[in-house]
Enzyme design. Structure first.
Site, PDB file in Angstrom:
ATOM      1  N   HIS C  15      42.190  31.470   5.551  1.00  0.00           N
ATOM      2  CA  HIS C  15      43.274  30.892   6.344  1.00  0.00           C
ATOM      3  C   HIS C  15      43.058  31.213   7.826  1.00  0.00           C
ATOM      4  CE1 HIS C  15      46.375  34.455   6.677  1.00  0.00           C
ATOM      5  NE2 HIS C  15      45.162  34.874   6.887  1.00  0.00           N
ATOM      6  N   CYS C  34      43.406  37.059  13.784  1.00  0.00           N
ATOM      7  CA  CYS C  34      43.848  36.146  12.729  1.00  0.00           C
ATOM      8  C   CYS C  34      43.835  34.696  13.198  1.00  0.00           C
ATOM      9  CB  CYS C  34      45.250  36.518  12.256  1.00  0.00           C
ATOM     10  SG  CYS C  34      45.337  38.185  11.584  1.00  0.00           S
ATOM     11  N   HIS C  40      39.286  33.274   8.431  1.00  0.00           N
ATOM     12  CA  HIS C  40      38.945  34.526   7.758  1.00  0.00           C
ATOM     13  C   HIS C  40      39.665  34.450   6.408  1.00  0.00           C
ATOM     14  CE1 HIS C  40      42.871  35.376   9.498  1.00  0.00           C
ATOM     15  NE2 HIS C  40      43.000  36.367   8.639  1.00  0.00           N
ATOM     16  N   HIS C  42      41.348  36.571   2.553  1.00  0.00           N
ATOM     17  CA  HIS C  42      41.931  37.729   1.888  1.00  0.00           C
ATOM     18  C   HIS C  42      41.852  37.568   0.366  1.00  0.00           C
ATOM     19  CE1 HIS C  42      43.694  39.287   5.596  1.00  0.00           C
ATOM     20  NE2 HIS C  42      44.176  38.100   5.865  1.00  0.00           N
ATOM     21  N   ASP C  80      43.742  29.387  -5.207  1.00  0.00           N
ATOM     22  CA  ASP C  80      42.563  30.234  -5.381  1.00  0.00           C
ATOM     23  C   ASP C  80      41.293  29.556  -4.854  1.00  0.00           C
ATOM     24  OD1 ASP C  80      41.161  32.512  -6.221  1.00  0.00           O
ATOM     25  OD2 ASP C  80      40.577  31.515  -8.083  1.00  0.00           O
ATOM     26  N   HIS C  81      40.521  30.298  -4.056  1.00  0.00           N
ATOM     27  CA  HIS C  81      39.269  29.804  -3.476  1.00  0.00           C
ATOM     28  C   HIS C  81      39.498  28.569  -2.601  1.00  0.00           C
ATOM     29  CE1 HIS C  81      37.343  32.641  -6.205  1.00  0.00           C
ATOM     30  NE2 HIS C  81      36.227  32.478  -5.543  1.00  0.00           N
ATOM     31  N   GLU C 125      48.718  41.006   1.138  1.00  0.00           N
ATOM     32  CA  GLU C 125      47.671  40.322   1.905  1.00  0.00           C
ATOM     33  C   GLU C 125      46.447  41.237   2.020  1.00  0.00           C
ATOM     34  OE1 GLU C 125      48.252  37.338   5.411  1.00  0.00           O
ATOM     35  OE2 GLU C 125      47.957  39.309   6.295  1.00  0.00           O
TER      36      GLU C 125
END
Lengths: 135, 135, 135, 135, 135, 135
Positions: C15, C34, C40, C42, C80-81, C125
């Site tokens: 994100h 960020c 980047h 998480h 996810d992913h 996070e």
């Protein structure tokens, strides 16, 4: 100015989820692998939270040694290395789901704690599933 | 629609539980090993929970970098690698139990946070013992 | 006598925190690292807490297999992913902060759960930063 | 009498697994969701293990503050909040799998450590997947 | 076919890093906050690894109850809630760094274990710093 | 330049430690609570470590999806929610101690992995007790 004190404890046990008023097929459908008639088991991690005012003499809400000993006497000795369905009176006629276990543990400890203290129980059945009472 | 944001921090310190108005014998009876006159110590794990509305401009309740810096300035620099009884004004005349520490940390951070935000503190003294304020 | 049942889940995603109505400089000042335009990411750890009465027939508040499947279908498959900003409708026009993600996940699951059950979401996070909704 | 000292660190990043000499279809077959062209990301947990003799003057194998600063300068500043494929020279032409990342981190730190000290790297990509070099 | 068995234990203690043959200034430069003359402290997490052949009669390498009791008698009673520098003979003239503590714990337990069993110690000083002996 | 890849998995099961060639009294003396004829159980956490060279085409030692599926098919389906003594051929005549379980899991997976890859198993029986093979 109430403070909560939380003490962790641990026990492991075997159990089986089963409703004797249901057919084997319905038990299998609802409880799946947890209905295995030969039992399975868990490491239960318990968090006992006791809340109340700080005693100005001691700076403590409750004596943690006393609380740890209470948990050992009332919960660990009762359930550790036991078959919950066969070896305990609490779950002879009550399905040992994590939900029911959490309420039973709350009831056992509630009866031993001074009324002025609040009590809350968290019980981990696995690292990914846990329950709390009261909600 | 309030959201809670939790930031973890860490410090370690020496302390001794002791009530100077009691005899040595009573201190020993009540506080046990924690009364050791030569001190003992802990790794304290701290969770600071701040709750409030999401700012629609930033999507955040509070700037986490600002919060992390506040915790560093007000808590870590004050308590990290200190003897709580000897090196801090907060616990010179207050027994440094986890309960009292939790309230003191809440009071220090409460005074620095905007009033509109709620504050809750969790403090781990060991991996098996922790406290929360407010309860 | 309401009991809470908590199920953990996991997804990882890329994100970027960004407010398109701001200048690049202001985005950089507010969101710092960020705001990296190349993204980047998480590992998000999710805790879904559902509270309600224990069904006396099953001893359960909710079927955990059903809940785990709901989380998989509605949350893991969606996020996810993924690149939250580019690959999801939820965050195309909403800044994917942990706070906003927590409310969005609550809204998605709330719409799928029986009204009689309460819902609470915790989202990690990083191991040191997490959020909860409702606060 | 060699002792090992381990220091943990953390960074998070976006990446994509991709072999540019393969077709899109083969990349998709081999790397699955990790091949998402819009990236995904992780919280990477790093354990740097340095082994050597205890210095009798200090009682230490290595100054932990110096080691923590080395990790910050050489690893965290390089990779934290970055897109590994786009923002780093190390992974512009090298697939940023956990295995390759582990070897690259070992090479970077190996060049900065005294030769007499041994070095071992563990890198968590998720809480359930991690790698070590040397094996 | 050797198997390793690992048992975790816990103690907390106060200590100070200090070399009496150095000036105060040099001690401060080398050990920083850890040189605080009023002490600081830690929760030490200990992992004792014992390796050997499985006894075909018991299916065990070593009786875990016996090992847990040995750790309690030899390590926990010796170090728990103590000031390592003042209250223990082991660290009266030896700097209580994690490295030295790890070797001392290894020596104490090595002398009590059957020679045919291998011994390895891991000691966490904080969740982010730990040591192992032998390396 | 070998790299190790570790994948975690989970199963829970009931078991009983018992040597049928011994008297009940001797079983009780050696295995204590673990000898309960009504069984007890654990959440077993498994770490499968596979070591080998990095494939330059994929950047991976082994396909993690393939490894996760192998662990599911060969270990989880075999042992999860089972009574190890009653429901499995592996432990019908072999005492299901953590040590024996670790070797058995190694043997099962060893037979399915390419010979060029090394294999190491870690098995947690409780959060405080775990075993490794080879040592």
């Amino acid at each position: 100015m109430k403070v909560a004190v939380i003490r962790k404890a641990h026990f492991n046990a075997a159990h089986r989820l089963h409703n004797p008023s249901w057919s084997d097929q319905k038990n299998q459908e609802v409880f799946g692998l947890c209905n295995n008639p030969n039992w399975h088991g868990h490491n239960y991690e318990l968090e006992v939270k006791v809340s109340g005012d700080i005693d100005p003499e001691t700076g403590m809400v409750i004596d943690l040694g006393w609380l740890a000993d209470l948990i050992k006497q009332e919960i660990e000795l009762r359930f550790d290395h036991k078959n919950l369905n066969l070896d305990t009176v609490e779950f002879r006629d009550l399905n040992p789901t994590a939900e029911n276990m959490c309420v039973v543990i709350w009831q056992i400890l509630r009866a031993k704690l001074p009324e002025i203290l609040d009590l809350h129980i968290r019980l981990y059945e696995t690292p990914r599933n846990f329950v709390e009472f009261p909600a």
